[in-house]
Design a protein around this motif. Structure first.
Motif, mmCIF file in Angstrom:
data_model
loop_
_atom_site.group_PDB
_atom_site.id
_atom_site.type_symbol
_atom_site.label_atom_id
_atom_site.label_comp_id
_atom_site.label_asym_id
_atom_site.label_seq_id
_atom_site.Cartn_x
_atom_site.Cartn_y
_atom_site.Cartn_z
ATOM 1 N N MET A 1 0.840 -1.187 0.000
ATOM 2 C CA MET A 1 0.000 0.000 0.000
ATOM 3 C C MET A 1 0.877 1.240 0.000
ATOM 4 O O MET A 1 1.875 1.279 0.670
ATOM 5 C CB MET A 1 -0.872 0.022 1.264
ATOM 6 N N GLU A 2 0.433 2.237 -0.727
ATOM 7 C CA GLU A 2 1.234 3.445 -0.768
ATOM 8 C C GLU A 2 0.514 4.672 -0.234
ATOM 9 O O GLU A 2 1.081 5.431 0.506
ATOM 10 C CB GLU A 2 1.706 3.690 -2.198
ATOM 11 N N THR A 3 -0.757 4.871 -0.618
ATOM 12 C CA THR A 3 -1.440 6.087 -0.225
ATOM 13 C C THR A 3 -2.927 5.823 0.036
ATOM 14 O O THR A 3 -3.504 4.889 -0.513
ATOM 15 C CB THR A 3 -1.254 7.191 -1.292
ATOM 16 N N ALA A 4 -3.508 6.657 0.899
ATOM 17 C CA ALA A 4 -4.925 6.537 1.254
ATOM 18 C C ALA A 4 -5.405 7.886 1.776
ATOM 19 O O ALA A 4 -4.596 8.783 2.039
ATOM 20 C CB ALA A 4 -5.115 5.462 2.316
ATOM 21 N N VAL A 5 -6.712 8.009 1.926
ATOM 22 C CA VAL A 5 -7.309 9.184 2.562
ATOM 23 C C VAL A 5 -7.873 8.723 3.904
ATOM 24 O O VAL A 5 -8.518 7.673 3.982
ATOM 25 C CB VAL A 5 -8.420 9.812 1.695
ATOM 26 N N ALA A 6 -7.627 9.493 4.952
ATOM 27 C CA ALA A 6 -8.028 9.106 6.308
ATOM 28 C C ALA A 6 -9.306 9.799 6.749
ATOM 29 O O ALA A 6 -9.499 10.988 6.506
ATOM 30 C CB ALA A 6 -6.917 9.421 7.292
ATOM 31 N N ASP A 7 -10.139 9.030 7.429
ATOM 32 C CA ASP A 7 -11.326 9.539 8.099
ATOM 33 C C ASP A 7 -11.008 9.692 9.586
ATOM 34 O O ASP A 7 -10.011 9.149 10.087
ATOM 35 C CB ASP A 7 -12.482 8.572 7.869
ATOM 36 N N THR A 8 -11.848 10.374 10.280
ATOM 37 C CA THR A 8 -11.624 10.740 11.677
ATOM 38 C C THR A 8 -11.372 9.559 12.608
ATOM 39 O O THR A 8 -10.403 9.547 13.363
ATOM 40 C CB THR A 8 -12.830 11.548 12.189
ATOM 41 N N GLY A 9 -12.254 8.581 12.590
ATOM 42 C CA GLY A 9 -12.157 7.468 13.536
ATOM 43 C C GLY A 9 -10.831 6.733 13.467
ATOM 44 O O GLY A 9 -10.281 6.331 14.491
ATOM 45 N N PHE A 10 -10.309 6.572 12.250
ATOM 46 C CA PHE A 10 -9.029 5.897 12.074
ATOM 47 C C PHE A 10 -7.921 6.653 12.812
ATOM 48 O O PHE A 10 -7.129 6.061 13.540
ATOM 49 C CB PHE A 10 -8.687 5.791 10.586
ATOM 50 N N ILE A 11 -7.882 7.960 12.647
ATOM 51 C CA ILE A 11 -6.816 8.766 13.246
ATOM 52 C C ILE A 11 -6.957 8.815 14.760
ATOM 53 O O ILE A 11 -5.963 8.698 15.485
ATOM 54 C CB ILE A 11 -6.797 10.183 12.642
ATOM 55 N N VAL A 12 -8.181 8.971 15.242
ATOM 56 C CA VAL A 12 -8.399 8.992 16.689
ATOM 57 C C VAL A 12 -7.933 7.676 17.299
ATOM 58 O O VAL A 12 -7.247 7.658 18.330
ATOM 59 C CB VAL A 12 -9.873 9.294 17.026
ATOM 60 N N ALA A 13 -8.280 6.561 16.669
ATOM 61 C CA ALA A 13 -7.857 5.249 17.179
ATOM 62 C C ALA A 13 -6.333 5.107 17.130
ATOM 63 O O ALA A 13 -5.738 4.515 18.026
ATOM 64 C CB ALA A 13 -8.521 4.134 16.381
ATOM 65 N N LEU A 14 -5.721 5.652 16.107
ATOM 66 C CA LEU A 14 -4.265 5.586 15.984
ATOM 67 C C LEU A 14 -3.573 6.370 17.098
ATOM 68 O O LEU A 14 -2.613 5.903 17.702
ATOM 69 C CB LEU A 14 -3.831 6.143 14.620
ATOM 70 N N LEU A 15 -4.077 7.544 17.389
ATOM 71 C CA LEU A 15 -3.415 8.440 18.335
ATOM 72 C C LEU A 15 -3.750 8.166 19.793
ATOM 73 O O LEU A 15 -2.964 8.488 20.678
ATOM 74 C CB LEU A 15 -3.768 9.888 17.995
ATOM 75 N N ASN A 16 -4.908 7.580 20.026
ATOM 76 C CA ASN A 16 -5.345 7.296 21.399
ATOM 77 C C ASN A 16 -5.039 5.835 21.711
ATOM 78 O O ASN A 16 -5.779 4.936 21.324
ATOM 79 C CB ASN A 16 -6.838 7.591 21.556
ATOM 80 N N GLN A 17 -3.973 5.599 22.418
ATOM 81 C CA GLN A 17 -3.535 4.229 22.692
ATOM 82 C C GLN A 17 -4.527 3.443 23.536
ATOM 83 O O GLN A 17 -4.443 2.222 23.587
ATOM 84 C CB GLN A 17 -2.156 4.247 23.343
ATOM 85 N N THR A 18 -5.466 4.114 24.171
ATOM 86 C CA THR A 18 -6.483 3.403 24.947
ATOM 87 C C THR A 18 -7.716 3.072 24.103
ATOM 88 O O THR A 18 -8.631 2.410 24.594
ATOM 89 C CB THR A 18 -6.910 4.220 26.182
ATOM 90 N N ASP A 19 -7.747 3.518 22.858
ATOM 91 C CA ASP A 19 -8.872 3.231 21.967
ATOM 92 C C ASP A 19 -8.916 1.736 21.644
ATOM 93 O O ASP A 19 -7.875 1.123 21.389
ATOM 94 C CB ASP A 19 -8.742 4.049 20.678
ATOM 95 N N ALA A 20 -10.097 1.165 21.633
ATOM 96 C CA ALA A 20 -10.259 -0.272 21.382
ATOM 97 C C ALA A 20 -9.736 -0.701 20.016
ATOM 98 O O ALA A 20 -9.357 -1.855 19.831
ATOM 99 C CB ALA A 20 -11.738 -0.651 21.508
ATOM 100 N N ARG A 21 -9.670 0.204 19.046
ATOM 101 C CA ARG A 21 -9.224 -0.139 17.692
ATOM 102 C C ARG A 21 -7.768 0.251 17.414
ATOM 103 O O ARG A 21 -7.287 0.107 16.294
ATOM 104 C CB ARG A 21 -10.126 0.536 16.649
ATOM 105 N N HIS A 22 -7.066 0.727 18.421
ATOM 106 C CA HIS A 22 -5.680 1.176 18.234
ATOM 107 C C HIS A 22 -4.806 0.095 17.595
ATOM 108 O O HIS A 22 -4.056 0.372 16.656
ATOM 109 C CB HIS A 22 -5.079 1.631 19.565
#
Length: 137
Positions: A1-22
């Motif tokens: 994979m090289e490139t994509a467009v991000a939606d909000t939930g993906f980024i929040v889960a990435l940045l919040n280590q306590t998020d269930a989807r992290h």
């Protein structure tokens, strides 16, 4: 994979280590070279992240953007017109302004991969440049 467009939930889960989807989103982030981040998504991320993980996390994210895989993209007047078309066409669904902005940026840049935890809205939408988006994770 090289490139994509991000939606909000993906980024929040990435940045919040306590998020269930992290743990689901982190490997995908690491596989991509460039992740386009519409400014509309950035605003929503800052709000949700500040609410859930604290303003310190928001500040760290903003300071780290230049060294990250994220590339912030502004909406154009043509994008706004296309967003209005999408919102009108899908008025009976729950597609909102931010989701429509992700769709439009992907169309404009010719990108087929969307990073989202909100698959329902993105599965309903029929992009102009491909049959359907590839939704990750």
């Amino acid at each position: 994979m090289e490139t994509a467009v991000a939606d909000t939930g993906f980024i929040v889960a990435l940045l919040n280590q306590t998020d269930a989807r992290h743990q689901d989103v982190t490997p995908i982030y690491n596989q991509l070279r460039t992740i386009w981040l519409p400014q509309t998504v950035l605003a929503e991320v800052a709000y949700l992240l500040g609410r859930d993980a604290g303003i310190t996390t928001v500040v760290a994210f903003l300071k780290g953007l230049p060294k990250s895989r994220f590339c912030v993209v502004a909406l154009t007047e043509i994008d706004l017109s296309r967003i209005a078309e999408i919102l009108t066409h899908y008025a009976d669904s729950r597609i909102d302004f931010v989701d429509a902005s992700v769709m439009v940026v992907a169309e404009r840049l010719g990108i087929t991969k969307i990073l989202t935890l909100d698959q329902r809205d993105f599965r309903l939408f029929r992009p102009q440049h491909c049959q359907a988006f590839e939704l990750l994770p």
